[in-house]
Scaffold this motif. Structure first.
Motif, PDB file in Angstrom:
ATOM      1  N   ALA A   1      -4.937 -10.777 -14.096  1.00 15.81           N
ATOM      2  CA  ALA A   1      -5.244  -9.747 -15.088  1.00 15.81           C
ATOM      3  C   ALA A   1      -5.769  -8.481 -14.418  1.00 15.81           C
ATOM      4  N   ILE A   2      -6.552  -8.649 -13.369  1.00 15.64           N
ATOM      5  CA  ILE A   2      -7.079  -7.486 -12.650  1.00 15.64           C
ATOM      6  C   ILE A   2      -5.956  -6.709 -11.983  1.00 15.64           C
ATOM      7  N   ARG A   3      -5.034  -7.428 -11.357  1.00 14.47           N
ATOM      8  CA  ARG A   3      -3.914  -6.737 -10.689  1.00 14.47           C
ATOM      9  C   ARG A   3      -3.016  -6.042 -11.697  1.00 14.47           C
ATOM     10  N   ALA A   4      -2.855  -6.628 -12.886  1.00 13.17           N
ATOM     11  CA  ALA A   4      -2.060  -5.960 -13.923  1.00 13.17           C
ATOM     12  C   ALA A   4      -2.723  -4.652 -14.348  1.00 13.17           C
ATOM     13  N   ASN A   5      -4.048  -4.684 -14.526  1.00  7.30           N
ATOM     14  CA  ASN A   5      -4.771  -3.450 -14.843  1.00  7.30           C
ATOM     15  C   ASN A   5      -4.663  -2.428 -13.708  1.00  7.30           C
ATOM     16  N   ASP A   6      -4.734  -2.938 -12.471  1.00  6.00           N
ATOM     17  CA  ASP A   6      -4.623  -2.041 -11.318  1.00  6.00           C
ATOM     18  C   ASP A   6      -3.291  -1.306 -11.331  1.00  6.00           C
ATOM     19  N   ARG A   7      -2.230  -2.037 -11.652  1.00  5.59           N
ATOM     20  CA  ARG A   7      -0.900  -1.404 -11.650  1.00  5.59           C
ATOM     21  C   ARG A   7      -0.833  -0.279 -12.675  1.00  5.59           C
ATOM     22  N   GLU A   8      -1.384  -0.523 -13.869  1.00  2.09           N
ATOM     23  CA  GLU A   8      -1.344   0.515 -14.904  1.00  2.09           C
ATOM     24  C   GLU A   8      -2.201   1.721 -14.501  1.00  2.09           C
ATOM     25  N   ARG A   9      -3.387   1.460 -13.962  1.00  2.49           N
ATOM     26  CA  ARG A   9      -4.242   2.573 -13.536  1.00  2.49           C
ATOM     27  C   ARG A   9      -3.615   3.341 -12.373  1.00  2.49           C
ATOM     28  N   LEU A  10      -2.981   2.603 -11.473  1.00  2.38           N
ATOM     29  CA  LEU A  10      -2.354   3.251 -10.325  1.00  2.38           C
ATOM     30  C   LEU A  10      -1.208   4.148 -10.757  1.00  2.38           C
ATOM     31  N   LEU A  11      -0.360   3.655 -11.657  1.00  3.47           N
ATOM     32  CA  LEU A  11       0.760   4.466 -12.156  1.00  3.47           C
ATOM     33  C   LEU A  11       0.236   5.718 -12.863  1.00  3.47           C
ATOM     34  N   ALA A  12      -0.805   5.548 -13.680  1.00  5.45           N
ATOM     35  CA  ALA A  12      -1.360   6.705 -14.391  1.00  5.45           C
ATOM     36  C   ALA A  12      -1.915   7.740 -13.409  1.00  5.45           C
ATOM     37  N   ALA A  13      -2.586   7.263 -12.340  1.00  6.46           N
ATOM     38  CA  ALA A  13      -3.161   8.195 -11.370  1.00  6.46           C
ATOM     39  C   ALA A  13      -2.090   8.920 -10.576  1.00  6.46           C
ATOM     40  N   LEU A  14      -1.047   8.199 -10.170  1.00  5.23           N
ATOM     41  CA  LEU A  14      -0.014   8.807  -9.328  1.00  5.23           C
ATOM     42  C   LEU A  14       0.929   9.696 -10.118  1.00  5.23           C
ATOM     43  N   LEU A  15       1.091   9.431 -11.414  1.00  6.60           N
ATOM     44  CA  LEU A  15       1.996  10.240 -12.231  1.00  6.60           C
ATOM     45  C   LEU A  15       1.282  11.428 -12.876  1.00  6.60           C
TER      46      LEU A  15
ATOM     47  N   ALA B   1       3.929   3.585   0.789  1.00  7.23           N
ATOM     48  CA  ALA B   1       2.740   3.824   1.608  1.00  7.23           C
ATOM     49  C   ALA B   1       1.592   4.355   0.762  1.00  7.23           C
ATOM     50  N   LEU B   2       1.908   5.203  -0.214  1.00  2.32           N
ATOM     51  CA  LEU B   2       0.882   5.743  -1.090  1.00  2.32           C
ATOM     52  C   LEU B   2       0.260   4.640  -1.944  1.00  2.32           C
ATOM     53  N   VAL B   3       1.112   3.758  -2.483  1.00  8.15           N
ATOM     54  CA  VAL B   3       0.615   2.629  -3.270  1.00  8.15           C
ATOM     55  C   VAL B   3      -0.270   1.726  -2.410  1.00  8.15           C
ATOM     56  N   HIS B   4       0.184   1.475  -1.186  1.00  5.14           N
ATOM     57  CA  HIS B   4      -0.594   0.617  -0.289  1.00  5.14           C
ATOM     58  C   HIS B   4      -1.962   1.226  -0.001  1.00  5.14           C
ATOM     59  N   ALA B   5      -2.015   2.539   0.207  1.00  3.00           N
ATOM     60  CA  ALA B   5      -3.291   3.202   0.482  1.00  3.00           C
ATOM     61  C   ALA B   5      -4.236   3.073  -0.699  1.00  3.00           C
ATOM     62  N   HIS B   6      -3.713   3.219  -1.925  1.00  5.23           N
ATOM     63  CA  HIS B   6      -4.562   3.061  -3.103  1.00  5.23           C
ATOM     64  C   HIS B   6      -5.069   1.626  -3.217  1.00  5.23           C
ATOM     65  N   ARG B   7      -4.208   0.649  -2.994  1.00  2.00           N
ATOM     66  CA  ARG B   7      -4.613  -0.754  -3.125  1.00  2.00           C
ATOM     67  C   ARG B   7      -5.645  -1.141  -2.076  1.00  2.00           C
ATOM     68  N   ALA B   8      -5.480  -0.604  -0.856  1.00  2.00           N
ATOM     69  CA  ALA B   8      -6.363  -0.996   0.238  1.00  2.00           C
ATOM     70  C   ALA B   8      -7.811  -0.598  -0.022  1.00  2.00           C
ATOM     71  N   ALA B   9      -8.018   0.430  -0.837  1.00  2.00           N
ATOM     72  CA  ALA B   9      -9.376   0.892  -1.125  1.00  2.00           C
ATOM     73  C   ALA B   9     -10.073   0.060  -2.192  1.00  2.00           C
ATOM     74  N   MET B  10      -9.357  -0.869  -2.806  1.00  2.00           N
ATOM     75  CA  MET B  10      -9.926  -1.661  -3.899  1.00  2.00           C
ATOM     76  C   MET B  10     -10.405  -3.012  -3.397  1.00  2.00           C
ATOM     77  N   PRO B  11     -11.661  -3.413  -3.699  1.00  2.23           N
ATOM     78  CA  PRO B  11     -12.108  -4.764  -3.342  1.00  2.23           C
ATOM     79  C   PRO B  11     -11.227  -5.821  -3.985  1.00  2.23           C
ATOM     80  N   GLN B  12     -10.988  -6.888  -3.259  1.00  2.84           N
ATOM     81  CA  GLN B  12     -10.119  -7.945  -3.758  1.00  2.84           C
ATOM     82  C   GLN B  12     -10.827  -8.780  -4.832  1.00  2.84           C
ATOM     83  N   PRO B  13     -10.103  -9.156  -5.899  1.00  2.00           N
ATOM     84  CA  PRO B  13     -10.699 -10.038  -6.916  1.00  2.00           C
ATOM     85  C   PRO B  13     -10.902 -11.442  -6.380  1.00  2.00           C
TER      86      PRO B  13
END
Length: 593
Positions: free
Chosen positions: A376-390, A418-430
């Motif tokens: 569930a956390i990763r699903a939220n991350d994907r939506e937040r990431l898309l909103a931030a990058l778009l 690479a941009l997606v990876h950089a955003h994910r790397a900054a997030m603590p793992q669930p």
């Protein structure tokens, strides 16, 4: 409803701040029936109370010309429980009463008392302060209350909870009998009723708290967890909500210190607030939250009182509040001034019945949910990431030139990845959580059992959480001193002032002999066999660090209520984790007198 029958200058100040209509509590205190009377007001924290009592005492302070009545002695006194709340009240009254020519003085602990006395000597129409500092100025003759027309007790229930009753009575006894007393309190326990009966006359009771007790802007959730999953649940909740600002409540300063260090280690920008921090450290921590350098605050109840953070949208009760009133005060840090907030209670499954009764008594309808899963956390991350990058962004020529160079070297797909990876790397793992079913809890217990530890011996160390004991450095110390490997160490139980750990009985004698041979002198930590092991109450030893398969120490099983009170001890930077323990000389024999 619009603001009506107000002095012109106050109305202009409200309009300049874009106040178009009063909140319920503001509307109630300016009604004709409230004018000139003592008031007992119950209103939700963050409902506009400061402006409300500012408007309520306007007739006592402002003359026919629309300006404040000339006076060298204070005409109004506002008493608040904490420094932060007093400063917040002062800031609000400055813009509200500034056009009337009112001089406002603030008297709080942690500030220069001599400067405050000079300000009082020059004359102040309104004085805002904390009980202890106001009493000090009163006893020194710097504060003259003989001309006082209105006294306001803001968050009176909290002041009584914090032990300020004697100070409040001393201050109020020094005021004229004909002054008005406006008492604002979120709850009305018996001590508040007694205080009102003694210092008020024919008080008008005003309540803007409905049947839901003012929780309409706060969504309550209760999460059932295994006691050992506390920190995992905190991490997952923080990651799931990604709140702009969150506050986590613990019962003791030791638990605040430990949880803060854990979160910082995991990559969260966090600060800590407890009784061990100085006023300058508190200011630094609060400023870090206000300017977004930190997003998480770990605090005790007392340390968090009076804090007003406009961006605070998530409260997590890491350790359960003692009663419904403490729950209300804690949760009231969010959902303020019409904004929505979420309050989450972490409920160890053995204590669910108690929490259900507390919520029922507080008339709070909480939603019982499961802790957020990594999926569930990763699903939220994907939506937040898309909103931030778009989201549209402004770029300059240098950005465009760098983008062209990247496109020349890589494909758009590679750049995006690479941009997606950089955003994910900054997030603590669930974290993976224990399933809250009987089968899930049994499976977790079986997983924690390690072969070879059916027959164990306990050993004792003379350090604990108060000396910053932590499995991350205790484990290497035990291995070095006892000439064993980490796979030969079982559970570690860290208490407030002592630590217990297991080794298999088969190697206990060899380990004890190695400990005796490797004693490193007076600066070393003392280790010795323990016949009985850790105390059995409260989960064994007051806060364990169980070890799982593979010999790697797990995270601490979560804050524990043991380990004491909130009395001052060593001070540390609230934005940094606790450092490693530095051993003190070990005394042998009886203490010297």
């Amino acid at each position: 409803m619009e603001f009506q029958n107000l002095p012109a200058l106050l109305a202009e100040a409200l309009a300049a701040r874009e106040y178009s209509a009063p909140t319920p509590v503001q509307a109630a205190v300016i009604q004709d029936e409230a004018k000139g009377r003592d008031l007992i007001v119950s209103a939700q924290t963050g409902s506009g109370k400061t402006v409300a009592f500012g408007l309520a005492m306007a007739d006592d302070l402002i003359g026919e010309d629309g300006r404040v009545v000339p006076s060298r002695e204070p005409l109004a006194l506002i008493i608040a429980p904490t420094r932060e709340l007093a400063l917040q009240v002062s800031r609000e009254l400055i813009w509200l009463y500034g056009p009337t020519g009112a001089r406002i003085a603030t008297c709080v602990g942690g500030m220069d008392a001599s400067k405050e006395r000079r300000q009082l000597n020059h004359g102040a129409h309104i004085v805002v302060g904390t009980p202890g500092r106001l009493r000090d100025h009163l006893e020194r003759g710097a504060l003259d209350l003989s001309a006082l027309r209105a006294a306001v007790l803001d968050e009176a229930d909290e002041m009584l909870d914090m032990g300020f009753r004697d100070d409040l009575e001393h201050i109020l006894d020094a005021t004229p009998n004909e002054r008005r007393t406006l008492l604002f309190s979120a709850t009305m326990p018996k001590p508040i009723v007694a205080l009102a009966r003694r210092y008020q006359t024919d008080a008008l009771r005003i309540s803007t708290v409905g049947e839901d007790r003012g929780h309409g802007d706060i969504a309550y959730q209760a999460v059932t967890i295994s006691p050992s999953d506390t920190e995992h649940a905190v991490i997952n909740l923080l990651r799931f909500h990604e709140a702009e600002t969150a506050i986590l409540f613990c019962a003791t300063r030791d638990n605040v210190r430990h949880l803060h260090a854990t979160l910082v280690e995991r990559g969260f920008s966090a600060v800590a607030l407890s009784g061990e921090h100085s006023q300058s450290e508190r200011n630094h921590a609060l400023q870090a939250l206000r300017d977004r350098r930190a997003r998480v605050c770990v605090a005790t109840d007392v340390a968090a009182r009076g804090i007003d953070l406009p961006t605070l949208s998530l409260v997590i009760h890491v350790e359960l509040p003692r009663d419904a009133e403490a729950l209300q005060h804690r949760s009231g840090r969010t959902g303020r001034a019409g904004k929505k907030g979420t309050a989450v209670l972490l409920v160890p499954y053995p204590r669910r019945r108690r929490v259900e009764m507390m919520l029922k008594g507080a008339r709070i309808n909480a939603e019982w949910i499961e802790a957020p899963t990594p999926e569930a956390i990763r699903a939220n991350d994907r939506e937040r990431l898309l909103a931030a990058l778009l989201a549209p962004v402004e770029t300059d020529e240098e950005d465009a030139a760098l983008a062209e160079r990247l496109l020349a070297e890589k494909t758009p797909q590679e750049i995006a990845a690479a941009l997606v990876h950089a955003h994910r790397a900054a997030m603590p793992q669930p974290e993976e959580m224990i399933e809250q079913t009987p089968d899930g809890r049994r499976a977790a217990q079986q997983e924690r059992h390690r072969p070879g530890f059916d027959d164990i011996a306990w050993f004792h160390m003379d350090i604990g959480r108060r000396q910053n004991a932590d499995p991350r450095w205790i484990l290497p110390l035990i291995c070095r001193r006892g000439h064993i490997t980490k796979n030969e160490i079982g559970a570690i139980r860290i208490g407030p002032n002592e630590t217990f750990f297991q080794v298999p009985s088969a190697i206990a004698s060899k380990f004890a002999a190695a400990i005796a041979r490797t004693h490193e002198g007076d600066e070393d930590v003392n280790i010795e066999p323990s016949r009985d092991g850790p105390p059995q109450h409260g989960g064994g030893g007051g806060g364990g660090a169980p070890r799982h398969g593979g010999g790697r120490p797990s995270h601490h099983s979560g804050p524990r209520p043991q380990g004491g009170d909130d009395r001052p001890r060593r001070r540390q930077d609230p934005s940094r984790p606790a450092g490693p323990y530095k051993a003190k000389p070990h005394r042998k024999g009886p203490p010297q007198r």
